[in-house]
Design a protein around this motif. Structure first.
Motif, PDB file in Angstrom:
ATOM      1  N   PHE A 132      59.813  26.454  48.595  1.00 30.34           N
ATOM      2  CA  PHE A 132      58.543  27.126  48.315  1.00 30.34           C
ATOM      3  C   PHE A 132      57.861  27.575  49.612  1.00 30.34           C
ATOM      4  O   PHE A 132      57.269  28.653  49.675  1.00 30.34           O
ATOM      5  CB  PHE A 132      57.613  26.207  47.522  1.00 30.34           C
ATOM      6  N   LEU A 133      57.977  26.751  50.640  1.00 28.95           N
ATOM      7  CA  LEU A 133      57.433  27.122  51.948  1.00 28.95           C
ATOM      8  C   LEU A 133      58.178  28.320  52.516  1.00 28.95           C
ATOM      9  O   LEU A 133      57.569  29.250  53.078  1.00 28.95           O
ATOM     10  CB  LEU A 133      57.525  25.934  52.906  1.00 28.95           C
ATOM     11  N   LEU A 134      59.497  28.331  52.353  1.00 32.77           N
ATOM     12  CA  LEU A 134      60.301  29.469  52.812  1.00 32.77           C
ATOM     13  C   LEU A 134      59.926  30.732  52.035  1.00 32.77           C
ATOM     14  O   LEU A 134      59.892  31.837  52.600  1.00 32.77           O
ATOM     15  CB  LEU A 134      61.787  29.148  52.625  1.00 32.77           C
ATOM     16  N   GLY A 135      59.633  30.575  50.737  1.00 30.98           N
ATOM     17  CA  GLY A 135      59.198  31.715  49.936  1.00 30.98           C
ATOM     18  C   GLY A 135      57.907  32.315  50.460  1.00 30.98           C
ATOM     19  O   GLY A 135      57.730  33.535  50.463  1.00 30.98           O
ATOM     20  N   PHE A 136      57.001  31.462  50.920  1.00 29.61           N
ATOM     21  CA  PHE A 136      55.743  31.942  51.509  1.00 29.61           C
ATOM     22  C   PHE A 136      56.014  32.761  52.774  1.00 29.61           C
ATOM     23  O   PHE A 136      55.401  33.808  52.988  1.00 29.61           O
ATOM     24  CB  PHE A 136      54.840  30.756  51.822  1.00 29.61           C
TER      25      PHE A 136
END
Length: 419
Positions: A181-185
């Motif tokens: 999810f952090l990578l998606g951000f």
């Protein structure tokens, strides 16, 4: 002022890069949020239904004020960029959920999903209006089919790799999900970067053309748009009704892991990649509405076929089959929406469509889960297939109405006389 061909082609390239970053960020959320909710946070069927409904509810709340705002903008790029950033920031918030000292994290996820989808709704509307100004009508069919094909490949690779990596870890471990999810951000930031690089020519907005409630109420007088809207509402009700049911069935009944969830998504996307050009070519030959009937009929088979077995290999093949029709449905619905929405006041037509489809998206998943709880997954899925098929036949009825209308107009004009 019109865009030169050099600027149009440059914007098309940037739009493809922008879309690639977007599809990566969204793949992390759309493919793995249900798995995260059920296996890590212990979400109930009702909460899974809410996760499917909240985006639509936020779209309803955002659409009218957003449309009024966007219609008054002479430049839409900055507003679109800010909206996308705010939406992708929601992925960062979701990554923090396991750190929050609260016993029921699933409810926090439901709230965060709702919050991030308010700016996401604004981003969707502003991007549609923005790209509609940048890409001329005669290039849209070819461009969007090629762009969709590329983005589907990117999404497929992203989903498969992510699913394979998640399968290494314990299915209840939140840490791997937090990282994706952090990578998606971070990819959301890249998405904003490529959007900002688009070339946009300032467009003068006349005061009398600014969006108003009176204008919104008057758009139903445009018959091609009205007919399309009725068909889209019926079909989308049946389509969106089963969205939470697929996740519940695959995870709870078929016991699919992160790896198999990614396999289902990849199988669906492979057939999309192969079929995009086919849908574009045949829509040019037979018309958007005729091909929408075929695509919607195919989409209608998905719930019915899914419940025939819990075998994971069978479910992968089912997704391979239905992906072909997903490609046609998504592309043709968007192309037809732009086609029946007049260039003048297009934002009003787009906003009205998105609002009503969002209303279906808010109600339909809850009805799907309600039917699941009352009568079981087999009844709920079958009911969804029936509504989808009704929507498909409604597109066919519109083809007949348009044919009769053209025939009547031709008869009123009378035979042509050569001199």
């Amino acid at each position: 002022m019109k865009y030169s061909m050099d600027i149009i082609k440059r914007n098309e390239r940037l739009s493809t890069w922008n879309g690639a970053a977007s599809i990566i960020a969204q793949s992390f959320m759309m493919s793995f949020i249900p798995l995260f909710a059920i296996q890590v946070l212990g979400a109930s069927n009702f909460q899974i239904g809410l996760i499917s409904s909240m985006p639509s509810l936020m779209t309803m709340l955002a659409m009218i004020p957003g449309a009024i705002w966007i219609s008054r903008l002479e430049l839409k790029k900055a507003f679109t960029a800010y909206s996308i950033f705010a939406a992708r920031f929601g992925l960062f918030l979701i990554s923090l959920i396991p750190f929050i000292p609260y016993t029921n994290h699933a409810w926090i996820l439901v709230v965060f999903i709702g919050l991030l989808n308010f700016p996401n709704a604004l981003a969707t509307l502003s991007w549609q209006s923005f790209i509609g100004d940048l890409i001329p009508d005669e290039r849209r069919g070819k461009f969007f089919s090629q762009r969709s094909q590329i983005l589907t490949i990117v999404g497929m690779i992203t989903t498969f790799i992510t699913g394979a990596l998640l399968n290494i870890f314990d299915k209840t471990d939140p840490v791997p999900y937090q990282w994706i999810f952090l990578l998606g951000f971070l990819f959301g930031i890249l998405e904003v970067y490529y959007l900002i690089k688009h070339t946009e020519i300032k467009k003068t907005v006349k005061k009398q053309n600014a969006l108003s409630m009176k204008m919104i109420s008057g758009i139903f007088q445009h018959k091609p748009y009205l007919y399309f809207l009725i068909c889209a509402i019926i079909f989308n009700f049946g389509w969106q009704m089963a969205w939470p049911l697929f996740n519940i069935y695959q995870i709870n009944d078929a016991h699919a892991t992160a790896f198999w969830i990614s396999v289902f998504t990849v199988a669906n996307q492979i057939s999309q990649i192969v079929s995009y050009k086919w849908w574009g070519r045949f829509s040019d030959r037979y018309g958007n509405t005729v091909m929408l009937f075929i695509a919607a009929m195919g989409i209608g088979t998905a719930p019915f076929l899914t419940i025939l077995s819990t075998n994971l290999y069978y479910l992968a093949l089912t997704n391979l089959w239905t992906g072909t029709f997903v490609a046609g449905t998504v592309m043709l619905l968007f192309n037809q929406l732009l086609r029946v929405s007049p260039e003048e006041n297009r934002t009003a037509f787009l906003a009205n469509y998105n609002f009503l489809i969002a209303l279906m998206g808010c109600i339909a998943p809850q009805i799907g889960v309600w039917l699941l709880e009352l009568y079981g997954v087999h009844f709920a899925m079958t009911f969804s297939s029936i509504i989808r098929w009704l929507g498909a036949f409604s597109f066919l009825v519109v083809v007949y109405i348009e044919y009769k209308s053209r025939k009547k107009e031709k008869a009123l004009k009378g035979p042509s006389i050569s001199v």
